[in-house]
Every structure is written in structure tokens, then in C-alpha cells.
Design a protein around this motif. Structure first.
Motif: not given
Lengths: 151, 103
Positions: B87, B66, B73, B80, B83-84, B91, B76-77
Motif C-alpha cells: 500500500r 509456544k 502470530f 498485514t 499489505h502495508a 501511494r 497474523l503479522a
């Protein structure tokens, strides 16, 4: 808030993550009476997966998967499961949500009937919490405008 | 001390080092993007090393599996989300920091 992200990285990672989040939410709901967790926590995780979908894919695509009307129906349906199991115990002649009496219709020993009864209640609570979480986030992201042109 | 505990020490110490480095970067770097750079990379590696160290310490069991899932995860998360955030800042008109040139 309603702008759709066109970023391929975020969308792809969300597409990978959402099934695992939902699987984990179901695990938390099912394992609620053996380990930490339960209907509320699992429902919140399940709602968070829908909210992640709304954040990454935008409002219009999220409406196809789970509209405001569906969220309202699901929240009522969850409460119906919860109170239905409670009332079934009441009809069978014991207290409200006293699952031991369910053994007469489930044809199992009372201890197992208690386990199954609380599992049913957890599922109902999970569905209701998921739908209400999504509904609240939906209302926030639309700025309180009521959807008029839905079926 | 058995071999598992000894083997988990370098991973946990490495995770600790990268957590400290990321926090120093968060406190000391000049602008938003540099700070995000420090925490995004440093924390990802630190969490990964710490969780691998913990799963080695735990041994071969369901719990260590576990922990390894959590590590996957996280891996992965976390980039990301970094990055978000960067970004979204770009903007919203956040200017990257540039060194002032001497005239």
C-alpha cells in the motif's frame, strides 16, 4: 511521517497484536532471572508496542495514550526505582545493589530477598527503557519540533 | 526414528520447498509487486509449515505450544505487513509492471 493511516486492516491487526506484545514484554521482564531476557529486552518490546500504536494510529491518538511529558516522567520514574532499591541496600548497611540486606525489611530469607530485589530493579529498568524508546521515536517522528502547547 | 519424527518430515520438507520457491520468486520476478507477492505468500506458508513441523517434532509440551503461538502470530503479522508495504509503494507512485504489447 505524521500522516494517519486510514487502512482498516492495519489498524485492526495492530489492535489485536498490541495486548499480546505487551503481555509478552511483561513475561520477558518477569522471567529475566530464569531465562533469556530481562529489564532491557522486555522494556524494548514494551516500547515497540507503543511505537506500533504510533505507526498505525498516528501521532495525535498516540499522544493521548503516551505523551512526550509522560514518557519523560516514566523514564525518570524507572531510574528512580532502580537507584532507590540500590540506595535502600546502601542505607541498610551493605554495598550498592547488594540485595541480600533487603531480607531485614522484606522478612524473607536472603536468597529470596535477592530474587525480589533483582525483580524490582528489572521492573525499573523496563519502565525506563520503554519510555526512552518511545521518546526517541517520538522525537524522530515529529522531526525534532518541541511540543509547546501541552499542559 | 519414532512416529513424531516421521510425521514432522513432510511439514519441514514442505516448508523448505516454499522457502526456496519464495526466494526464487524474489530473485527472478520483474518488479516490486510481483516480488512482494512471491515472498509475502510463500514465506507465510513456509514459516507456518516449518513451525508446525517443529512442534510435531517436539511433541506435546510447553515448548511446542509456544511454537504454535509463534505460528499464529506470524500468520497474523506477515500478510498485514505485506499489505502495508504494498500500500505504501502504491501511494508513493510505484507503477505495476505490465507486459509490453506488440504493436
Amino acid at each position: 511521517m505524521t500522516s494517519v493511516t486510514d487502512d482498516i486492516i492495519i489498524r485492526a491487526v495492530a489492535r489485536i497484536m498490541i495486548p499480546f506484545i505487551q503481555l509478552y514484554a511483561l513475561y520477558v521482564i518477569m522471567h529475566g532471572h530464569h531465562s533469556p531476557g530481562g529489564g532491557f529486552q522486555g522494556g524494548v518490546i514494551l516500547g515497540a508496542s507503543f511505537i506500533l500504536y504510533l505507526l498505525t494510529h498516528g501521532l495525535e491518538e498516540a499522544k493521548i495514550r503516551m505523551s512526550e511529558i509522560k514518557a519523560g516522567l516514566f523514564s525518570s520514574f524507572g531510574v528512580l526505582i532502580y537507584s532507590g532499591i540500590g540506595l535502600l541496600c546502601l542505607i541498610l548497611g551493605s554495598n550498592y545493589l547488594d540485595y541480600g540486606k533487603l531480607s531485614t525489611i522484606l522478612k524473607v530469607v536472603p536468597a529470596q530477598a535477592r530474587s525480589l530485589g533483582i525483580l524490582g530493579v528489572e521492573i525499573g529498568v523496563g519502565i525506563a527503557v520503554m519510555a526512552v524508546m518511545f521518546s526517541i521515536f517520538f522525537d524522530i517522528s515529529t522531526g525534532g519540533e518541541l511540543p509547546e502547547d501541552e499542559e | 526414528m519414532n512416529i513424531q519424527q516421521i510425521a514432522s518430515i513432510p511439514f519441514l520438507l514442505g516448508g523448505f520447498f516454499f522457502f526456496v520457491a519464495a526466494t526464487v520468486g524474489l530473485l527472478r520476478f520483474p518488479d516490486f509487486f510481483c516480488r512482494l507477492h512471491a515472498t509475502g505468500k510463500g514465506d507465510t506458508l513456509a514459516v507456518l509449515l516449518s513451525l508446525i513441523g517443529l512442534s510435531i517434532y517436539e511433541g506435546f509440551s510447553l515448548t511446542s505450544l509456544k511454537i504454535l503461538f509463534i505460528a499464529v502470530f506470524m500468520f497474523l503479522a506477515q500478510p498485514t505487513s505485506t499489505h502495508a508495504i504494498s500500500r505504501a509503494a502504491m501511494r508513493c507512485g510505484q507503477e505495476p509492471w505490465v507486459k509490453e504489447r506488440s504493436k
